[in-house]
Design a protein around this motif. Structure first.
Motif, mmCIF file in Angstrom:
data_model
loop_
_atom_site.group_PDB
_atom_site.id
_atom_site.type_symbol
_atom_site.label_atom_id
_atom_site.label_comp_id
_atom_site.label_asym_id
_atom_site.label_seq_id
_atom_site.Cartn_x
_atom_site.Cartn_y
_atom_site.Cartn_z
ATOM 1 N N MET A 144 -52.232 34.851 -4.963
ATOM 2 C CA MET A 144 -50.896 34.527 -5.402
ATOM 3 C C MET A 144 -50.881 33.157 -6.070
ATOM 4 S SD MET A 144 -48.602 36.911 -4.794
ATOM 5 C CE MET A 144 -47.070 36.034 -4.837
ATOM 6 N N ASN A 145 -51.505 32.195 -5.441
ATOM 7 C CA ASN A 145 -51.479 30.841 -5.989
ATOM 8 C C ASN A 145 -52.149 30.753 -7.353
ATOM 9 O OD1 ASN A 145 -50.122 29.897 -3.745
ATOM 10 N ND2 ASN A 145 -52.009 29.325 -2.670
ATOM 11 N N ASN A 146 -53.147 31.596 -7.595
ATOM 12 C CA ASN A 146 -53.857 31.572 -8.873
ATOM 13 C C ASN A 146 -53.119 32.296 -9.996
ATOM 14 O OD1 ASN A 146 -55.967 30.155 -7.706
ATOM 15 N ND2 ASN A 146 -57.126 32.001 -7.245
ATOM 16 N N ASN A 147 -52.183 33.177 -9.647
ATOM 17 C CA ASN A 147 -51.567 34.020 -10.667
ATOM 18 C C ASN A 147 -50.066 33.843 -10.853
ATOM 19 O OD1 ASN A 147 -53.917 35.691 -11.507
ATOM 20 N ND2 ASN A 147 -53.931 36.130 -9.323
ATOM 21 N N GLY B 149 -43.768 28.850 -5.410
ATOM 22 C CA GLY B 149 -42.473 29.324 -4.957
ATOM 23 C C GLY B 149 -42.166 30.762 -5.351
ATOM 24 N N PHE B 150 -43.095 31.432 -6.048
ATOM 25 C CA PHE B 150 -42.884 32.830 -6.437
ATOM 26 C C PHE B 150 -42.772 33.672 -5.176
ATOM 27 C CE2 PHE B 150 -44.042 37.043 -7.945
ATOM 28 C CZ PHE B 150 -43.491 37.099 -9.212
ATOM 29 N N LYS B 151 -41.690 34.459 -5.083
ATOM 30 C CA LYS B 151 -41.436 35.260 -3.899
ATOM 31 C C LYS B 151 -41.563 36.751 -4.218
ATOM 32 C CE LYS B 151 -37.250 33.592 -3.420
ATOM 33 N NZ LYS B 151 -37.131 32.868 -4.642
ATOM 34 N N TYR B 152 -41.633 37.560 -3.187
ATOM 35 C CA TYR B 152 -41.726 39.006 -3.343
ATOM 36 C C TYR B 152 -40.615 39.522 -4.247
ATOM 37 C CZ TYR B 152 -41.659 43.952 -2.191
ATOM 38 O OH TYR B 152 -41.660 45.318 -2.277
#
Length: 95
Positions: free
Chosen positions: A1-4, A8-11
């Motif tokens: 998730m952190n790489n893409n 703060g990006f959530k489901y």
């Protein structure tokens, strides 16, 4: 998730990426019929509450109000019932 995805990006942020751009209910029905299947059971509501049809009970968290802005359940139901001899069913997940 952190790489893409941004910090703060959530489901819930994935919904804008869900466009169903390539979903063609008639094509699905034809493929399912050709596969030799006898029935189709489609996941109409996911565990977290997202419904694949417009629902006033899912907090606007559905495929008609968000994402593709389409009633995916209805499209698939109509295609399966009109183009095949398959039985059509729905799975509705309760968390």
């Amino acid at each position: 998730m952190n790489n893409n995805y941004a910090p703060g990006f959530k489901y819930e942020d994935f919904v804008v990426l869900f466009t169903a751009k390539y979903f063609n209910a008639n094509q699905w029905a034809d493929i399912l019929q050709a596969s030799g299947a006898k029935y189709v059971v489609f996941t109409s509501k996911h565990h977290e509450g997202f419904t694949m049809w417009g629902s006033d009970r899912s907090w606007n968290w559905n495929a008609v109000d968000e994402g593709p802005k389409r009633d995916i359940v209805k499209e698939l139901e109509v295609a399966v019932r009109n183009r095949t001899g398959l039985h059509f069913g729905l799975y509705y997940s309760l968390f």
